[in-house]
Design a protein around this motif. Sequence first.
Motif, short mmCIF file in Angstrom:
data_model
loop_
_atom_site.label_atom_id
_atom_site.label_comp_id
_atom_site.label_asym_id
_atom_site.label_seq_id
_atom_site.Cartn_x
_atom_site.Cartn_y
_atom_site.Cartn_z
N THR A 230 0.84 -1.19 0.00
CA THR A 230 0.00 0.00 0.00
C THR A 230 0.88 1.24 0.00
OG1 THR A 230 -0.08 0.26 2.41
CG2 THR A 230 -1.68 -1.25 1.41
N LEU A 231 0.26 2.40 -0.17
CA LEU A 231 1.02 3.66 -0.12
C LEU A 231 1.72 3.80 1.22
CD1 LEU A 231 1.83 6.39 -1.29
CD2 LEU A 231 -0.38 7.30 -0.54
N LYS A 234 4.92 1.56 1.58
CA LYS A 234 6.11 1.77 0.74
C LYS A 234 7.34 1.94 1.63
CE LYS A 234 4.64 3.53 -3.75
NZ LYS A 234 5.55 2.70 -4.54
N GLY A 247 1.42 -2.05 -6.17
CA GLY A 247 0.30 -1.78 -5.27
C GLY A 247 -0.99 -2.43 -5.75
N GLY A 251 -3.95 3.04 -7.87
CA GLY A 251 -2.54 3.30 -8.05
C GLY A 251 -1.72 2.03 -8.14
N THR A 382 -0.75 11.57 -6.24
CA THR A 382 -0.61 10.54 -5.22
C THR A 382 -0.73 9.16 -5.85
OG1 THR A 382 -1.84 12.09 -3.82
CG2 THR A 382 -1.28 9.95 -2.87
N ASN A 386 2.18 6.31 -5.97
CA ASN A 386 1.92 4.98 -5.47
C ASN A 386 2.29 3.92 -6.52
OD1 ASN A 386 1.06 3.03 -3.65
ND2 ASN A 386 -1.09 3.19 -4.23
N ARG A 387 2.01 4.24 -7.77
CA ARG A 387 2.23 3.25 -8.81
C ARG A 387 3.65 3.30 -9.38
NH1 ARG A 387 -0.53 2.31 -14.60
NH2 ARG A 387 0.19 0.18 -14.86
N SER A 391 10.18 2.52 -4.43
CA SER A 391 10.72 2.85 -3.11
C SER A 391 11.81 1.87 -2.70
CB SER A 391 9.60 2.84 -2.06
OG SER A 391 9.03 1.54 -1.98
#
Length: 542
Positions: A230-231, A234, A247, A251, A382, A386-387, A391
């Motif tokens: 999930t966001l 990350k 994710g 996203g 955002t 996320n996508r 990270s």
Amino acid sequence: MQVAQYLTEQLALWEVRRIYGVAGDAILPWLDALGKQHQIKFVRCRHESAAAMMASAEAKLTGKPAVCTATSGPGTVNLLNGLADAHMDRVPVIAITGQVETYQLGGGYKQYVQQEGLLGPISHFSTTVASPEAIGEVLHKAFVTSMLNKGVSHLAICKDVFSRTTGAPLLPSLPRISPSVQADPMEVEQAADILLKAQKPLLLLGVGARQAKGACRTLAEKLGAGILITLGGKGVIPESHPLVLGGLGEGGSKAGLQALAEADLFIILGATWYPRAYLPKGLSVVQVDCNPEAFHAEPFLISVTADVNEVLSIWQRRLEGRRPNRDWVSRMEQLHLHVWEETRQLYQQDGDGPLKPETVINALHKAIRDDAIVALDTGEHTLWFNRAFRSTDQTPLFSGKWRTMGYALPAAIAAKLLDPTRQVAAIVGDGGLQMNLAELMTVVEQELAFPIIVLNNGTLGLEEWKMTQNGMTPYGTRMQNPDFARLAEAFGIAARTVRHTGELEEAMEEAFAAHHPMLVDVHCTLPTLTELKREIPFQAQA
């Protein structure tokens, strides 16, 4: 001592080091006391909403109570947006507001509003202090309640009470409150039995998994499980890991959806929200969370109410000697390569034309440190972060369930004040920046240095896309923006405007290397509906 002095000294003893707020008539005696000491820094904000957002962001990063303040009436009302963010994301924030004099309570006095009713829906404790002898007990209760419930507590202190004398004793420390929940052995063992039988497991890691990074990675490798993030999750596991599939949701990745369709077990660790519409019917779900409110009413759900770390340590002992399904592992590694190809295609730009937001996210990935804090606003960017952001060990800081715009800049300010040595970046849309634009002056005043990356496409992109997606004609979403670079310079902040691909990498490098704040105004394209349908796996019912 006077209540204002008592309040200041007690907060200092409880290790409060910053109070975010805006000056106002009903808290002037307390500001006078704060100005005569050096243990607590008063962070003068431009708007009370931003002050509450800063307190919420600090609490998200530390897990400890953070404090914000405002005057009575409009000041208190302005706090609500940021306090709602803390309430929805379950972090401890103490709001201390001024109130009219005791003899004006309940009347038609200027700036009077019954504050307990106002804050009741977004707080676990709210009261008015009308006697100086009550300050010690209610302050203690506010902190304990906030820590215990992971949420907002609120004290409204009458203006005349601040200047009156109290005999309340100073307490050197707060009671220890353990956030963990004792695991039920039967729950843990029942879930372990299901894990042992699974041949095609899939993990979803949320913000609650951040304190169990190593254990999550070990579990995934022992199970041979694909990993969705999930966001908020990350940075729990680097996205270069061959089992990571991106994710889930708007996203998310197409490969992640494909893995979910093929899986025989979905294991959710520390994720309080996920788009349930993406779950195939009949899929078994095991969810671990210390908060019972996080569990969803799934017919095939096995819930384990406990700390993720505690559960994983037990599961790992049960999984000793278990061999993962090599065919499933190979399938996950294949899908992982598909995810990287997806994101590589997102980054691609033809020539030196207008910038896609995905290209900006790629440039961010190249410029930022592995241990940085990334403060995100709410909006189309955002989803792209996320996508498309790969990270490593970064910490995203965002408005989770409340999803307010205007969050990134105040959150970045709080993050930098909390740890001046750590790299911080604010990623904002043009709409979100204008909601708290005045806090650029707070950045300058507090002598903070971090980059502010503005994705400027002249619209509230997510709203425009959703209107079009649902057969509506976009209206009220397009914006006429100022020159953000010139505006930043008027605040005393260095700035650059980027309109083409060839300018982006150099601007990012300059912003992240600078020892002063710098705003980069990146002019981006707005994807067409066809592109969005192709690039974001979206389901209307999600």
